[in-house]
Scaffold this active site. Sequence first.
Site, PDB file in Angstrom:
ATOM      1  CE1 TYR A 152      -3.738  -2.376   0.205  1.00 55.41           C
ATOM      2  CE2 TYR A 152      -2.609  -3.302   2.101  1.00 55.41           C
ATOM      3  CZ  TYR A 152      -3.593  -3.381   1.144  1.00 55.41           C
ATOM      4  OH  TYR A 152      -4.434  -4.463   1.113  1.00 55.41           O
ATOM      5  CG  ASN A 176      -9.288   2.751  -1.423  1.00 53.63           C
ATOM      6  OD1 ASN A 176      -9.731   1.609  -1.441  1.00 53.63           O
ATOM      7  ND2 ASN A 176      -8.003   3.015  -1.263  1.00 53.63           N
ATOM      8  CG  HIS A 235     -12.611  -7.216  -2.997  1.00 56.16           C
ATOM      9  ND1 HIS A 235     -12.211  -6.982  -4.300  1.00 56.16           N
ATOM     10  CD2 HIS A 235     -11.671  -6.651  -2.207  1.00 56.16           C
ATOM     11  CE1 HIS A 235     -11.072  -6.314  -4.281  1.00 56.16           C
ATOM     12  NE2 HIS A 235     -10.725  -6.097  -3.032  1.00 56.16           N
ATOM     13  CG  ASP A 255     -28.164  -2.712  -4.073  1.00 58.23           C
ATOM     14  OD1 ASP A 255     -27.792  -3.043  -5.226  1.00 58.23           O
ATOM     15  OD2 ASP A 255     -28.728  -3.503  -3.287  1.00 58.23           O
ATOM     16  CG  HIS A 300      -9.115  -0.799  -5.251  1.00 52.79           C
ATOM     17  ND1 HIS A 300      -9.609  -1.248  -4.045  1.00 52.79           N
ATOM     18  CD2 HIS A 300     -10.133  -0.883  -6.140  1.00 52.79           C
ATOM     19  CE1 HIS A 300     -10.877  -1.593  -4.203  1.00 52.79           C
ATOM     20  NE2 HIS A 300     -11.220  -1.377  -5.469  1.00 52.79           N
ATOM     21  CB  SER A 336      -2.649  -2.842  -4.237  1.00 49.81           C
ATOM     22  OG  SER A 336      -3.920  -3.390  -3.944  1.00 49.81           O
ATOM     23  NE  ARG A 362      -6.259  -8.725  -1.187  1.00 56.07           N
ATOM     24  CZ  ARG A 362      -6.661  -8.234  -0.026  1.00 56.07           C
ATOM     25  NH1 ARG A 362      -7.574  -7.278   0.004  1.00 56.07           N
ATOM     26  NH2 ARG A 362      -6.161  -8.685   1.104  1.00 56.07           N
TER      27      ARG A 362
END
Length: 148
Positions: free
Chosen positions: A24, A75, A81, A88, A101, A103, A112
């Site tokens: 990260y 993010n 996931h 929704d 994200h 990464s 992921r």
Amino acid sequence: MPSTIFVLNGPNLNALGKREPGIYGGKTLADIEAMCKEEAKLLGFDVDFRQSNHEGTLVDWLHEAGEKAVGIAINPAAYGHTSIAMHDAIRAITVPVVELHLSNIHAREEFRHKSMIAPAVKGVICGFGAQSYILALHALKNLTEKSK
């Protein structure tokens, strides 16, 4: 008065800088917030930057942003996931939403690779570290200009 972009951050991002810096990066969430506010100012936006480890809070903020913001960068972290609720909520929003994200989620563990919210957002940016946030702000600038 400048328009506002909400930048929403999901679980564990409060630990940036100390949590798996090899994945990260070394920047803290406060560092990223400062980067976003500086870049947004250049783009003519204000930033409302928030983080929560709780899915329901993020859903509430998505609804709020849908009423108050011209765009949303999110993010979702691990919730990207798994969260049908966030998917929704995004579907109910009329302002553009960009998922990001730090990464490259497609180069990591199999679980992921799929984002539950990706089908509901305008686009996804991943793999550029903290720069992913800046790219999302530029994407939102472009999307908001197109809608005028």
